[in-house]
Design a protein around this motif. Sequence first.
Motif, PDB file in Angstrom:
ATOM      1  N   ALA A 119       0.821  -1.218   0.000  1.00 24.09           N
ATOM      2  CA  ALA A 119       0.000   0.000   0.000  1.00 24.09           C
ATOM      3  C   ALA A 119       0.856   1.270   0.000  1.00 24.09           C
ATOM      4  N   GLU A 120       2.165   1.120   0.119  1.00 22.02           N
ATOM      5  CA  GLU A 120       3.064   2.263   0.168  1.00 22.02           C
ATOM      6  C   GLU A 120       3.349   2.768  -1.253  1.00 22.02           C
ATOM      7  N   LYS A 121       3.047   4.037  -1.488  1.00 17.16           N
ATOM      8  CA  LYS A 121       3.182   4.625  -2.820  1.00 17.16           C
ATOM      9  C   LYS A 121       4.605   4.502  -3.364  1.00 17.16           C
ATOM     10  N   SER A 122       5.595   4.776  -2.554  1.00 15.35           N
ATOM     11  CA  SER A 122       6.990   4.716  -2.988  1.00 15.35           C
ATOM     12  C   SER A 122       7.348   3.317  -3.488  1.00 15.35           C
ATOM     13  N   PHE A 123       6.855   2.274  -2.813  1.00 16.90           N
ATOM     14  CA  PHE A 123       7.137   0.902  -3.226  1.00 16.90           C
ATOM     15  C   PHE A 123       6.459   0.592  -4.561  1.00 16.90           C
ATOM     16  N   VAL A 124       5.213   0.980  -4.700  1.00 20.26           N
ATOM     17  CA  VAL A 124       4.472   0.720  -5.936  1.00 20.26           C
ATOM     18  C   VAL A 124       5.142   1.423  -7.119  1.00 20.26           C
ATOM     19  N   VAL A 125       5.535   2.687  -6.931  1.00 21.73           N
ATOM     20  CA  VAL A 125       6.209   3.420  -8.001  1.00 21.73           C
ATOM     21  C   VAL A 125       7.550   2.760  -8.323  1.00 21.73           C
ATOM     22  N   ARG A 133       8.393  -0.323  -7.913  1.00 22.68           N
ATOM     23  CA  ARG A 133       8.136  -1.619  -8.564  1.00 22.68           C
ATOM     24  C   ARG A 133       7.789  -1.415 -10.039  1.00 22.68           C
ATOM     25  N   ILE A 134       6.983  -0.422 -10.335  1.00 24.81           N
ATOM     26  CA  ILE A 134       6.612  -0.130 -11.715  1.00 24.81           C
ATOM     27  C   ILE A 134       7.840   0.331 -12.516  1.00 24.81           C
ATOM     28  N   LEU A 135       8.655   1.194 -11.923  1.00 23.66           N
ATOM     29  CA  LEU A 135       9.848   1.694 -12.594  1.00 23.66           C
ATOM     30  C   LEU A 135      10.854   0.581 -12.855  1.00 23.66           C
ATOM     31  N   SER A 136      10.878  -0.426 -12.005  1.00 26.57           N
ATOM     32  CA  SER A 136      11.858  -1.508 -12.175  1.00 26.57           C
ATOM     33  C   SER A 136      11.469  -2.492 -13.272  1.00 26.57           C
ATOM     34  N   LEU A 137      10.218  -2.453 -13.704  1.00 19.97           N
ATOM     35  CA  LEU A 137       9.783  -3.356 -14.757  1.00 19.97           C
ATOM     36  C   LEU A 137      10.328  -2.889 -16.046  1.00 19.97           C
TER      37      LEU A 137
END
Length: 164
Positions: free
Chosen positions: A152-158, A160-164
């Motif tokens: 639920a943490e925005k920084s983690f989600v962003v 994760r998306i950037l690492s794809l």
Amino acid sequence: PVDLVEQLFEVLLELNESALLDEGSLFSDQKSDARVLIPEALSSLGVVRFINYSGAFDDDEQHPQETQRYYQIMHFIHEEYGEHLCTEDETLKEIAKDAERQWNRAFVDAYVDDIEVWDDYIDDPAHMYALEMIVSHMIRGGMYKEAADLLAEKSFVVGRILSL
């Protein structure tokens, strides 16, 4: 990185040198090569694999970063072997499950304690591994609430998306 793995095996070999130098051992003749040969042998067996990683481009220049060689543990091989060992001994099975839970918790605690934001350091292979696998390690460590909070943490989600 491969050089750290070779250093690890060099230290392990030095710590066990007296046992390795038993009568008839070929170790003394191949001592200098052993730190390189052991990881190569484990790779040939499929226990680990070598991966080459090169980051995107440096921010200051439009030249690719240097390719680095990393050593990746093939977890599923270790897991299958552990399950094979535990099929007939219930006590060993419980010890293995507890050890897995503790190891995953220790890995998560060690890595997460050093991270302030997840959407930075995207070119770091260790950070990319964490972005991909940290939630899995949390679940395997029984850290369900922590995994849900991280997802639920925005920084983690962003990140994760950037690492794809």
